[in-house]
Motif scaffolding. Structure first.
Motif, PDB file in Angstrom:
ATOM      1  N   VAL A  10       0.843  -1.195   0.000  1.00 28.53           N
ATOM      2  CA  VAL A  10       0.000   0.000   0.000  1.00 28.53           C
ATOM      3  C   VAL A  10       0.875   1.241   0.000  1.00 28.53           C
ATOM      4  N   GLN A  11       0.431   2.244  -0.718  1.00 27.97           N
ATOM      5  CA  GLN A  11       1.056   3.555  -0.664  1.00 27.97           C
ATOM      6  C   GLN A  11       0.105   4.468   0.090  1.00 27.97           C
ATOM      7  N   VAL A  12       0.602   5.124   1.129  1.00 28.71           N
ATOM      8  CA  VAL A  12      -0.219   6.084   1.860  1.00 28.71           C
ATOM      9  C   VAL A  12       0.390   7.465   1.660  1.00 28.71           C
ATOM     10  N   LYS A  13      -0.427   8.363   1.152  1.00 24.75           N
ATOM     11  CA  LYS A  13       0.046   9.733   0.921  1.00 24.75           C
ATOM     12  C   LYS A  13      -0.295  10.573   2.145  1.00 24.75           C
ATOM     13  N   VAL A  14       0.701  11.196   2.731  1.00 27.83           N
ATOM     14  CA  VAL A  14       0.490  12.047   3.909  1.00 27.83           C
ATOM     15  C   VAL A  14       0.986  13.448   3.563  1.00 27.83           C
ATOM     16  N   THR A  15       0.062  14.418   3.615  1.00 33.75           N
ATOM     17  CA  THR A  15       0.410  15.787   3.275  1.00 33.75           C
ATOM     18  C   THR A  15       0.160  16.680   4.491  1.00 33.75           C
ATOM     19  N   GLY A  16       1.184  17.359   4.939  1.00 31.93           N
ATOM     20  CA  GLY A  16       1.034  18.297   6.037  1.00 31.93           C
ATOM     21  C   GLY A  16       0.571  19.646   5.514  1.00 31.93           C
ATOM     22  N   VAL A  17      -0.332  20.290   6.278  1.00 28.53           N
ATOM     23  CA  VAL A  17      -0.821  21.603   5.899  1.00 28.53           C
ATOM     24  C   VAL A  17      -1.217  22.318   7.195  1.00 28.53           C
ATOM     25  N   GLN A  18      -0.949  23.615   7.276  1.00 29.76           N
ATOM     26  CA  GLN A  18      -1.313  24.349   8.500  1.00 29.76           C
ATOM     27  C   GLN A  18      -2.832  24.348   8.673  1.00 29.76           C
ATOM     28  N   PHE A  19      -3.443  23.643   9.655  1.00 30.45           N
ATOM     29  CA  PHE A  19      -2.773  22.885  10.697  1.00 30.45           C
ATOM     30  C   PHE A  19      -3.441  21.517  10.795  1.00 30.45           C
ATOM     31  N   GLY A  20      -3.043  20.627   9.932  1.00 30.73           N
ATOM     32  CA  GLY A  20      -3.587  19.278   9.951  1.00 30.73           C
ATOM     33  C   GLY A  20      -2.858  18.409   8.940  1.00 30.73           C
ATOM     34  N   PHE A  21      -3.332  17.154   8.827  1.00 29.67           N
ATOM     35  CA  PHE A  21      -2.749  16.222   7.859  1.00 29.67           C
ATOM     36  C   PHE A  21      -3.823  15.712   6.918  1.00 29.67           C
TER      37      PHE A  21
END
Ligand code: CU
Length: 175
Positions: free
Chosen positions: A81-92
């Motif tokens: 599995v590929q899990v994409k995790v993107t950080g952004v002010q202020f959450g994921f």
């Protein structure tokens, strides 16, 4: 495990004391007769063999322990599995939000705005991974999940006035 280490430690201490007393005892005669009975040449001829003993011991120890080095546990197989995790002010942003036990998961971590970090915590609250989330870059890290439950992602890089609220509370690992 802890008990085994304690027993091993005490065994080595006992062995060390026995060897220390044996060495002290072996010098008693030489001291009594003023050093007359000491065979320096014989001892010098034996020196290379002591070197061999040390080399053999070190090689055996290396052979036993090298397999615990982390590079032998890394898995180069294609990931399940590929899990994409993107950080952004202020959450994921996390996609997909659940994986299964036994799957090899590759996290691809990036950021939309400023520098964040993805700290992954297991259901017992222990941090098991920390990956920098950097705008313009994707960093990949693999993890093999063996424990089902709810995992938590926390931002571990100060990213602004709500950094402490930057938590993704429900990454699910199902049995
Ligand atoms: Cu952050």
């Amino acid at each position: 495990m802890g008990m085994g280490i304690a027993i091993g430690y005490l065994t080595f201490v006992a062995l060390g004391l026995i060897i220390a007393f044996a060495v002290l005892w072996s010098t008693r005669r030489g001291r009594r007769d003023g050093g007359q009975g000491v065979a320096i040449e014989k001892a010098e001829r034996a020196e290379p063999w002591w070197g061999v003993v040390v080399l053999v011991l070190l090689t055996v120890l290396l052979g036993i322990t090298i397999w615990q080095a982390p590079w032998f546990t890394e898995n180069d197989d294609p990931k399940d599995v590929q899990v994409k995790v993107t950080g952004v002010q202020f959450g994921f942003l996390v996609e997909p939000t659940a994986v299964r036990v036994g799957q090899d998961v590759e996290f691809n971590v990036t950021s939309k705005d400023v520098h964040h970090a993805m700290g992954l915590y297991n259901p017992r609250g222990q941090m098991i991974m920390n990956v920098e989330a950097i705008p313009g870059y994707t960093i990949s890290r693999s993890y093999h999940f063996t424990e089902p439950g709810t995992y938590i992602i926390r931002c571990l890089e100060f990213c602004g006035y709500k950094h402490h609220e930057m938590i993704y509370p429900v990454f699910q690992v199902t049995a």
